[in-house]
Design an enzyme around this catalytic site. Sequence first.
Site, PDB file in Angstrom:
ATOM      1  N   VAL A  55      57.394   6.487 129.462  1.00 34.25           N
ATOM      2  CA  VAL A  55      57.222   5.353 129.940  1.00 34.25           C
ATOM      3  C   VAL A  55      58.386   4.142 130.395  1.00 34.25           C
ATOM      4  O   VAL A  55      59.332   3.907 128.714  1.00 34.25           O
ATOM      5  CB  VAL A  55      56.072   4.214 128.804  1.00 34.25           C
ATOM      6  CG1 VAL A  55      55.705   3.007 129.605  1.00 34.25           C
ATOM      7  CG2 VAL A  55      54.735   5.523 128.862  1.00 34.25           C
ATOM      8  N   ARG A  88      58.188  -9.233 130.491  1.00 32.64           N
ATOM      9  CA  ARG A  88      57.270  -9.405 129.998  1.00 32.64           C
ATOM     10  C   ARG A  88      56.433 -10.018 131.195  1.00 32.64           C
ATOM     11  O   ARG A  88      55.913 -11.275 131.621  1.00 32.64           O
ATOM     12  CB  ARG A  88      57.742 -11.470 129.415  1.00 32.64           C
ATOM     13  CG  ARG A  88      58.643 -10.531 128.262  1.00 32.64           C
ATOM     14  CD  ARG A  88      59.371 -12.165 127.612  1.00 32.64           C
ATOM     15  NE  ARG A  88      60.187 -11.565 126.545  1.00 32.64           N
ATOM     16  CZ  ARG A  88      59.521 -11.863 124.908  1.00 32.64           C
ATOM     17  NH1 ARG A  88      58.075 -11.850 125.314  1.00 32.64           N
ATOM     18  NH2 ARG A  88      60.120 -11.065 124.102  1.00 32.64           N
ATOM     19  N   GLY A 108      53.766  -3.239 131.770  1.00 30.70           N
ATOM     20  CA  GLY A 108      53.575  -1.546 131.194  1.00 30.70           C
ATOM     21  C   GLY A 108      51.642  -1.576 130.796  1.00 30.70           C
ATOM     22  O   GLY A 108      51.547  -0.351 130.953  1.00 30.70           O
ATOM     23  N   TYR A 109      51.484  -2.709 130.437  1.00 31.43           N
ATOM     24  CA  TYR A 109      49.673  -2.657 130.608  1.00 31.43           C
ATOM     25  C   TYR A 109      49.282  -2.104 132.172  1.00 31.43           C
ATOM     26  O   TYR A 109      48.005  -1.445 132.039  1.00 31.43           O
ATOM     27  CB  TYR A 109      49.160  -3.411 130.127  1.00 31.43           C
ATOM     28  CG  TYR A 109      49.413  -4.365 129.188  1.00 31.43           C
ATOM     29  CD1 TYR A 109      48.796  -3.462 127.831  1.00 31.43           C
ATOM     30  CD2 TYR A 109      50.455  -5.616 128.806  1.00 31.43           C
ATOM     31  CE1 TYR A 109      49.008  -4.543 126.823  1.00 31.43           C
ATOM     32  CE2 TYR A 109      50.851  -5.564 127.300  1.00 31.43           C
ATOM     33  CZ  TYR A 109      50.162  -5.330 126.659  1.00 31.43           C
ATOM     34  OH  TYR A 109      50.177  -5.461 124.865  1.00 31.43           O
ATOM     35  N   GLU A 166      58.214  -1.802 118.041  1.00 31.74           N
ATOM     36  CA  GLU A 166      57.111  -2.270 117.382  1.00 31.74           C
ATOM     37  C   GLU A 166      56.242  -2.679 119.080  1.00 31.74           C
ATOM     38  O   GLU A 166      55.090  -3.019 119.330  1.00 31.74           O
ATOM     39  CB  GLU A 166      57.432  -3.383 116.947  1.00 31.74           C
ATOM     40  CG  GLU A 166      57.629  -3.827 115.402  1.00 31.74           C
ATOM     41  CD  GLU A 166      56.501  -2.735 114.715  1.00 31.74           C
ATOM     42  OE1 GLU A 166      55.223  -2.764 114.655  1.00 31.74           O
ATOM     43  OE2 GLU A 166      56.919  -1.977 114.276  1.00 31.74           O
ATOM     44  N   TYR A 191      50.456   0.255 123.117  1.00 36.15           N
ATOM     45  CA  TYR A 191      49.152   1.229 123.480  1.00 36.15           C
ATOM     46  C   TYR A 191      48.160   0.370 121.926  1.00 36.15           C
ATOM     47  O   TYR A 191      47.342   0.818 123.076  1.00 36.15           O
ATOM     48  CB  TYR A 191      49.981   2.405 122.409  1.00 36.15           C
ATOM     49  CG  TYR A 191      51.304   2.992 123.666  1.00 36.15           C
ATOM     50  CD1 TYR A 191      51.349   3.014 125.109  1.00 36.15           C
ATOM     51  CD2 TYR A 191      52.480   3.193 123.258  1.00 36.15           C
ATOM     52  CE1 TYR A 191      52.342   3.043 126.074  1.00 36.15           C
ATOM     53  CE2 TYR A 191      53.313   4.117 123.259  1.00 36.15           C
ATOM     54  CZ  TYR A 191      52.912   3.878 124.774  1.00 36.15           C
ATOM     55  OH  TYR A 191      54.098   4.200 125.604  1.00 36.15           O
TER      56      TYR A 191
END
Length: 304
Positions: free
Chosen positions: A221, A229, A233-234, A261, A267
Site C-alpha cells: 500500500v 491527507r 488510502g481509504y 501509527e 486499517y
Amino acid sequence: MDLFFMNSFKLTILIIPEPELSGWRRREMLIFYIPTPPPHASFAAPFNHVHGGAASLPRRPSLGLYCQLSDHQTAHQLATPPVTINRSLLSVSATCSEAELLAATRLRVRTFYDFNEQTFGIEDHKRYLVEREFEALSERVAGKRKGFRKVSCINATLPMSWLMRVSKDLCAACKFSQNGEDRVVVGTLDLNQCVGLPDELVGMKPQGIGSDFARAYISNVCVAEELHRNGLGYELIAESKRVAQDWGISDLYVHVAVNNEAAKNLYLKSGFTVESDEPAWQARFLDRPRRLLLWTGLPITYQL
C-alpha cells in the site's frame, strides 16, 4: 581500470582507484557503497506501506549511500502544504493495462526508497529496481507465481493535465495512457488471494477447506507523498474490499508494523481488528520492525 568487488552481508563495495577518477581532486579514492537491494515483495515478504511510512519493511541496506528504504517523512513532505484533489477526476480500479502496471511499479519504487540523487549511476539503479519489481508483479497478476491463486493491482489515478500543477516529477515518473488520455498513478496496493504471504503471519480464518480460496491479504500500500491527507488510502482499501467480495473472499487481512501509527489508524478506521502479533524473536531474525496481523470479515453474497 581495476575493479574490486567485495561481498559481505549482501553489501557490494565498488572501489575506483585514483588514476581513473576524472574531475576529482588528486590523491583521493572514491568508494561507492552499492547495497544489494533488500528482499522485495516480489521475492520475499511484500512491502506494505501507507502514506510513505513503512507498514512492513524488508531489510534495510546498511552503509548504503545508494538508497535506503523510506520509513519517515522527508523535509519536503513536512514543509509542503497538503494539496486537495478534485475527487470528480479520481479513478480507483484494478489495473487494466501493462502500462498502468508499470506506472504503479514506479510509484512503489519512488515511495519505498529514499535515493541519494548525487550518487553516480543512481538512475540506472532506479531502473533496475523498477524492472525487477515489474517483472515479478506481472507474474503474480498473470497467475504465474506459485502460492497465489489470484492477484490484483488496484490503483488510484488522476488526469495528468490536472496533476501537472501539483508535481511534474510525479507525472513524469508514474504516467500512462488509457483510452487516449494521459493519467498518473497516485496510489496503489495489491490484493492477494492466498493462504499466506512469504515470511509473514498467517491468518486463522477461515479454517478448513475454505482457507485456500476465501482468504486474501492486502499488501504494497502506498500513496504519492504530494497527495497525502486526501483519503486516497481509504479509497484504495474500500475498492480492495469490493474486489475481494467479487472473488468470494470472506476474510481479509493486512500486515502492519507496530510503530506505524498512520497505517494502523487507516486499517482500524477501515474496519480491521488485531488478530495476532509477531513474536519479537521472529522480527529480530528477519531484521525488521515487529508486525501486527489485522483482520476484517466481508459479507458473502450468494447468488441462487
